[in-house]
Design an enzyme around this catalytic site. Structure first.
Site, PDB file in Angstrom:
ATOM      1  N   ALA A  66       0.885  -1.369   0.080  1.00  0.00           N
ATOM      2  CA  ALA A  66      -0.123   0.086   0.179  1.00  0.00           C
ATOM      3  C   ALA A  66       0.941   1.403  -0.106  1.00  0.00           C
ATOM      4  O   ALA A  66       2.066   0.918   0.273  1.00  0.00           O
ATOM      5  CB  ALA A  66      -0.791  -0.109   1.427  1.00  0.00           C
ATOM      6  N   GLY A 105       0.610  -5.450   0.675  1.00  0.00           N
ATOM      7  CA  GLY A 105      -0.513  -5.301  -0.450  1.00  0.00           C
ATOM      8  C   GLY A 105      -0.106  -5.965  -1.841  1.00  0.00           C
ATOM      9  O   GLY A 105      -1.154  -6.458  -2.352  1.00  0.00           O
ATOM     10  N   GLU A 108      -0.198  -9.401  -1.554  1.00  0.00           N
ATOM     11  CA  GLU A 108      -1.747  -9.824  -1.580  1.00  0.00           C
ATOM     12  C   GLU A 108      -2.418  -9.708  -3.020  1.00  0.00           C
ATOM     13  O   GLU A 108      -3.275 -10.658  -3.084  1.00  0.00           O
ATOM     14  CB  GLU A 108      -2.283  -8.900  -0.362  1.00  0.00           C
ATOM     15  N   GLU A 128       3.478  -5.851   7.062  1.00  0.00           N
ATOM     16  CA  GLU A 128       2.714  -4.574   7.812  1.00  0.00           C
ATOM     17  C   GLU A 128       2.741  -4.566   9.340  1.00  0.00           C
ATOM     18  O   GLU A 128       2.561  -3.534   9.801  1.00  0.00           O
ATOM     19  CB  GLU A 128       1.280  -5.215   7.557  1.00  0.00           C
TER      20      GLU A 128
HETATM   21  C1  3H9 Z   1       0.283  -2.435   3.223  1.00  0.00           C
HETATM   22  O1  3H9 Z   1       0.610  -2.948   2.153  1.00  0.00           O
HETATM   23  C2  3H9 Z   1      -0.941  -3.018   3.766  1.00  0.00           C
HETATM   24  C3  3H9 Z   1      -2.005  -3.572   3.077  1.00  0.00           C
HETATM   25  O2  3H9 Z   1      -2.043  -4.775   3.432  1.00  0.00           O
HETATM   26  C4  3H9 Z   1      -3.142  -2.945   3.172  1.00  0.00           C
HETATM   27  C5  3H9 Z   1      -4.068  -3.045   2.037  1.00  0.00           C
HETATM   28  C6  3H9 Z   1      -3.604  -2.782   0.618  1.00  0.00           C
HETATM   29  N1  3H9 Z   1       4.739   3.530   0.351  1.00  0.00           N
HETATM   30  O3  3H9 Z   1      13.044   2.016   0.994  1.00  0.00           O
HETATM   31  P1  3H9 Z   1      13.573   2.652  -0.336  1.00  0.00           P
HETATM   32  C7  3H9 Z   1       9.315   5.158  -0.858  1.00  0.00           C
HETATM   33  S1  3H9 Z   1       1.464  -1.804   4.088  1.00  0.00           S
HETATM   34  C8  3H9 Z   1       4.964   4.806   0.007  1.00  0.00           C
HETATM   35  O4  3H9 Z   1      14.551   3.903   0.045  1.00  0.00           O
HETATM   36  P2  3H9 Z   1      15.069   0.271  -1.347  1.00  0.00           P
HETATM   37  C9  3H9 Z   1      10.283   5.242   0.433  1.00  0.00           C
HETATM   38  O5  3H9 Z   1       9.843   6.451   1.263  1.00  0.00           O
HETATM   39  C10 3H9 Z   1       2.791  -1.558   3.193  1.00  0.00           C
HETATM   40  N2  3H9 Z   1       6.191   5.156  -0.109  1.00  0.00           N
HETATM   41  O6  3H9 Z   1      14.076   1.943  -1.355  1.00  0.00           O
HETATM   42  C11 3H9 Z   1      11.646   6.169  -0.446  1.00  0.00           C
HETATM   43  O7  3H9 Z   1      10.951   7.351  -0.777  1.00  0.00           O
HETATM   44  P3  3H9 Z   1      12.008   8.394  -0.907  1.00  0.00           P
HETATM   45  C12 3H9 Z   1       3.596  -2.736   3.050  1.00  0.00           C
HETATM   46  C13 3H9 Z   1       7.150   4.087  -0.180  1.00  0.00           C
HETATM   47  O8  3H9 Z   1      15.105  -0.114  -2.660  1.00  0.00           O
HETATM   48  C14 3H9 Z   1      11.316   5.218  -1.970  1.00  0.00           C
HETATM   49  O9  3H9 Z   1       9.948   4.801  -2.152  1.00  0.00           O
HETATM   50  N3  3H9 Z   1       5.028  -2.609   2.408  1.00  0.00           N
HETATM   51  C15 3H9 Z   1       6.604   2.785  -0.116  1.00  0.00           C
HETATM   52  O10 3H9 Z   1      15.907   0.594  -0.464  1.00  0.00           O
HETATM   53  C16 3H9 Z   1      12.210   4.317  -2.087  1.00  0.00           C
HETATM   54  O11 3H9 Z   1      12.120   3.465  -0.799  1.00  0.00           O
HETATM   55  C17 3H9 Z   1       5.919  -2.075   2.854  1.00  0.00           C
HETATM   56  O12 3H9 Z   1       6.204  -1.858   4.252  1.00  0.00           O
HETATM   57  C18 3H9 Z   1       5.484   2.386   0.433  1.00  0.00           C
HETATM   58  N4  3H9 Z   1       4.936   1.411   0.383  1.00  0.00           N
HETATM   59  O13 3H9 Z   1      13.840  -0.602  -0.837  1.00  0.00           O
HETATM   60  C19 3H9 Z   1       7.186  -1.781   1.844  1.00  0.00           C
HETATM   61  N5  3H9 Z   1       7.739   2.011  -0.138  1.00  0.00           N
HETATM   62  O14 3H9 Z   1      12.991   8.078  -2.064  1.00  0.00           O
HETATM   63  C20 3H9 Z   1       8.027  -0.627   2.275  1.00  0.00           C
HETATM   64  C21 3H9 Z   1       8.760   2.474  -0.269  1.00  0.00           C
HETATM   65  O15 3H9 Z   1      11.407   9.689  -0.894  1.00  0.00           O
HETATM   66  N6  3H9 Z   1       8.955  -0.704   1.322  1.00  0.00           N
HETATM   67  N7  3H9 Z   1       8.418   3.991  -0.587  1.00  0.00           N
HETATM   68  O16 3H9 Z   1      12.915   8.420   0.286  1.00  0.00           O
HETATM   69  C22 3H9 Z   1      10.078  -1.173   1.593  1.00  0.00           C
HETATM   70  O17 3H9 Z   1      10.177  -2.166   2.365  1.00  0.00           O
HETATM   71  C23 3H9 Z   1      11.326  -0.563   0.649  1.00  0.00           C
HETATM   72  O18 3H9 Z   1      10.993   0.587   0.268  1.00  0.00           O
HETATM   73  C24 3H9 Z   1      11.622  -1.536  -0.539  1.00  0.00           C
HETATM   74  C25 3H9 Z   1      12.557  -0.923  -1.726  1.00  0.00           C
HETATM   75  C26 3H9 Z   1      12.018  -3.000  -0.107  1.00  0.00           C
HETATM   76  C27 3H9 Z   1      10.373  -1.695  -1.589  1.00  0.00           C
END
Ligand code: 3H9
Length: 692
Positions: A66, A105, A108, A128
């Site tokens: 999400a 998500g 999912e 999450e």
């Molecule tokens: C969820 O899904 C709930 C559902 O069940 C609900 C129903 C649908 N949203 O980490 P990075 C941004 S909860 C918004 O530096 P990497 C991040 O802030 C979600 N922004 O890169 C950054 O911005 P900036 C569950 C996001 O390559 C940029 O993207 N998912 C999100 O080291 C690059 O990110 C998670 O918790 C997001 N979801 O790692 C996953 N994700 O450049 C969270 C990233 O401005 N994300 N951004 O600073 C991660 O774990 C890592 O970002 C990922 C990439 C592994 C994907």
């Protein structure tokens, strides 16, 4: 390509539709992505020429979840449930083609599809829990149906992604395809699905894995028992387990409803707000306002470490772990041998636990060169001095290092308190000098305070931040001041804790309140662990504080079996009647009229002055942003992540309440509680620390 919307394209390869999501950086499920997904699936299902649909993402990853930034805001765009209904209600196979990370998500959505293929490097996870929430799109209902309750609970409670290979073993995906050939592999899989004419496989209809757990509540009791310590204070995991239990006990649609209820409850909690805030804070902390991302960095191939004591050894291990050669230097063979033996013992212990192979241990030890002469660091690109906290000794070393180290080498001092500018001033390269404050044990603790001196050059800062990332630290840039950010604030808490035990509380009262708030231990347990005699000497001791009296009685902390607490052989702490008497006598001698001190007062007295000091730190520009201070406290001192750090906590309580209390304390207890002008200003402007 036919654009469905700004982030979604629908194309056709013969009778297979390819729906591509392209929303950098991580294809998060923003309103646009959800709307595009729904529309794209709808169009493809409606197109009579299409027999199967491949869902794939452009860029570095499959959907990473999400859009976290959307939580807590009014809903926009098409809800994900509509895509779910369109996929599961459709009569054409939908194949998710996964690369990068399918998280939250995103995973999912893949689970809603009939089939999943992935490249070997793909990773799957439901993180999450780390955001203080649970899945909101069926993860708790579908994953147990695929991999069983225990495996699903492990994936959901840990939040840790698993590999494509593991996904195949578990049956989460139907096939691995060749790295770099995801699209071709997915198309081939779709072809087979069309040709086989097999009935569509919906995860929601699978029963055997959840049936196996039905009527066995002991499975959940065990999971609760096994995780209780790890999740002390956290709320979301209870919701996660209730939702998984619903997958076992209820029909799919009712289970989905239960999951939704738990999700909705959690997403509005302060814990989740705090954890989402921390997610972004962890990313912001790397950004230095006047050091842009394209600042040139210096290559670091070899690191020198001066001192093989506890800190020097731990610091060295960080670099060795990252494959960087280390030259370690000590003044005596004995100290050097002891230091090297400790490093080896640490690695051997890790190997015994199976987290390193014996070959890994040898590779790391092979990168380490011992030496007894400072000259040995002449070819190092980065030198960390880690001798004890004494300005004269540090200056002496820096004078010498300046002559020995090659041109362009960075000289760093691992100090917890000392003035980096003063240290830099004895060198001819103050622009290449900075502080690196590692936290003990340095090979374990994630935090690194990078201390910027007056003259530290931008490429030096950029290089050090990059190096910190490489060795797996989370680095916060701080300015020169006594104790930098973390210890400067800790000092406030310690002062109040010491005052409180004179005024009426006992050390175990203070510790209990701080522990219950969520920190791993209170100030007195921490002092006992560190040793009460740090900076104490028998010759100069004047029985002028409780700590001095305890040291004089050889109650120097855990290592002597007694400190503020009494310890048994297993180092279990017990409140000490001896200490109680010492405190009462000392208070009487000082003429203090002891009174009952409430838990509330203990908490406010310990924490509000820290917040106030944080405000001063911000005002003086010693930290870049309030969230950096929070990152320091979470990663360096065990501040509970579900309370977001002291500055976020201030926002939750309300800066006005913190200010009012500080004024009240100031009126009765004086100067120590004088509010920081920034706190006053924040309240006057009705602002919060997080939007400074
Ligand atoms: C969820 O899904 C709930 C559902 O069940 C609900 C129903 C649908 N949203 O980490 P990075 C941004 S909860 C918004 O530096 P990497 C991040 O802030 C979600 N922004 O890169 C950054 O911005 P900036 C569950 C996001 O390559 C940029 O993207 N998912 C999100 O080291 C690059 O990110 C998670 O918790 C997001 N979801 O790692 C996953 N994700 O450049 C969270 C990233 O401005 N994300 N951004 O600073 C991660 O774990 C890592 O970002 C990922 C990439 C592994 C994907």
């Amino acid at each position: 390509m036919a654009a469905v919307n700004s982030v979604t394209d629908l194309t056709r390869e013969g009778d297979i539709a390819v729906l591509t999501l392209d929303s950098p950086p991580v294809n998060a499920l923003s309103a646009d992505v959800r709307t595009g997904l729904r529309a794209g699936i709808g169009d493809a299902m409606a197109d009579p020429a299409v027999k199967a649909i491949v869902l794939i993402c452009a860029g570095r990853t499959f959907i990473a979840g999400a859009d976290i930034a959307e939580f807590g805001k009014p809903p926009r765009g098409t809800p994900l449930s509509e895509s779910q209904a369109a996929i599961e209600g459709g009569n054409k196979p939908v194949i998710a083609a996964v690369h990068g990370t399918a998280l939250g998500g995103g995973f999912e959505v893949a689970l809603m599809c009939h089939y999943r293929v992935a490249v070997p490097s793909a990773r799957f996870g439901l993180p999450e829990i780390k955001l203080g929430i649970i899945q909101g799109a069926g993860g708790t209902q579908r994953l147990p149906r695929l991999i069983g309750v225990e495996n699903a609970a492990e994936a959901i409670l840990s939040g840790t992604p698993f590999s494509g290979k593991r996904a195949l073993e578990w049956g989460v995906i139907d096939a691995l395809v060749e790295e770099g050939k995801l699209r071709e592999g997915a198309l081939a899989f779709a072809r087979k699905a069309i040709d086989s004419k097999a009935p569509l496989r919906k995860v929601r209809d699978l029963q055997d894995k959840v049936e196996a757990a039905r009527g066995h509540p002991e499975i959940f009791e065990k999971i609760r028992r096994d995780n209780a310590r790890k999740f002390r204070g956290f709320e979301a995991w209870h919701g996660a387990l209730r939702a998984i239990q619903a997958a076992v006990d209820l029909p799919f649609d009712e289970g989905m409803k239960r999951e939704r209820e738990e999700f909705q409850k959690l997403v509005t909690t302060d814990q989740s707000k705090a954890q989402r805030y921390v997610f972004f804070a962890e990313r912001k902390v790397w950004k230095v306002a006047d050091v842009p991302d394209d600042t040139p960095t210096l290559p670091i191939k070899k690191v020198g470490v001066i001192g093989a004591g506890t800190m020097g050894g731990g610091i060295s291990m960080n670099f060795l772990n990252a494959g960087i050669a280390v030259q370690i230097v000590e003044t005596s063979q004995q100290a050097l041998d002891r230091g090297l033996a400790t490093i080896r013992r640490n690695y051997d212990n890790t190997a015994k636990k199976g987290r390193l192979t014996p070959a890994d241990v040898e590779t790391r030890m092979g990168l380490l060169s011992p030496g007894l002469n400072l000259d040995a660091v002449s070819d190092c690109d980065f030198v960390v001095e880690a001798v004890y906290e004494n300005m004269d000794i540090k200056k002496d070393i820096f004078r010498k290092l300046d002559k020995i180290a090659k041109k362009g080498a960075i000289l760093a001092s691992n100090t917890s308190y000392l003035n980096i500018d003063e240290i830099a001033s004895v060198t001819s390269r103050p622009d290449h000098v900075l502080g690196t404050h590692f936290f003990s044990p340095a090979n374990v603790m994630r935090l690194l305070e990078v201390v910027r001196g007056d003259k530290t050059a931008k490429p030096v800062i950029a290089t050090t931040m990059q190096l910190a990332r490489k060795i797996g630290k989370i680095a916060a840039l701080v300015g020169v001041c006594h104790g930098f950010v973390g210890n400067r604030m800790l000092h406030e808490r310690q002062r109040e804790a010491n005052k409180l035990i004179l005024e009426g509380a006992m050390p175990w009262d203070v510790d209990r309140v701080i522990y219950d708030f969520g920190l791993p231990m209170g100030p007195f347990a921490m002092s006992d662990l560190a040793g009460l005699d740090i900076g104490w000497s028998k010759q100069t001791s004047k029985s002028s504080t409780i700590r001095e009296i305890l040291c004089e009685l050889d109650r120097r902390g855990q290592k002597t079996g007694a400190g503020f607490y009494d310890y048994d052989e297993a180092r279990n702490a017990k409140p000490s009647p001896v200490v109680e008497k010492i405190i009462l006598d000392f208070a009487a001698k000082k003429g203090v009229n002891r009174r009952a001190v409430s838990d509330e007062e203990i908490l406010e007295r310990c924490i509000y002055p820290m917040i106030n000091e944080g405000a001063k730190i911000l005002e003086e520009g010693k930290a870049q942003r309030a969230s950096d201070i929070d990152i320091i406290w979470i990663n360096g001192y065990g501040w509970p992540v579900y309370r977001g750090g002291p500055m976020f906590y201030a926002d939750l309580v309300g800066p006005d309440k913190v200010l009012a209390k500080m004024k009240e304390f100031e009126a009765t207890m004086g100067e120590d509680f004088k509010p920081a002008p920034l706190l006053e200003r924040l309240v006057a402007e009705k602002k919060q620390f997080q939007n400074l």
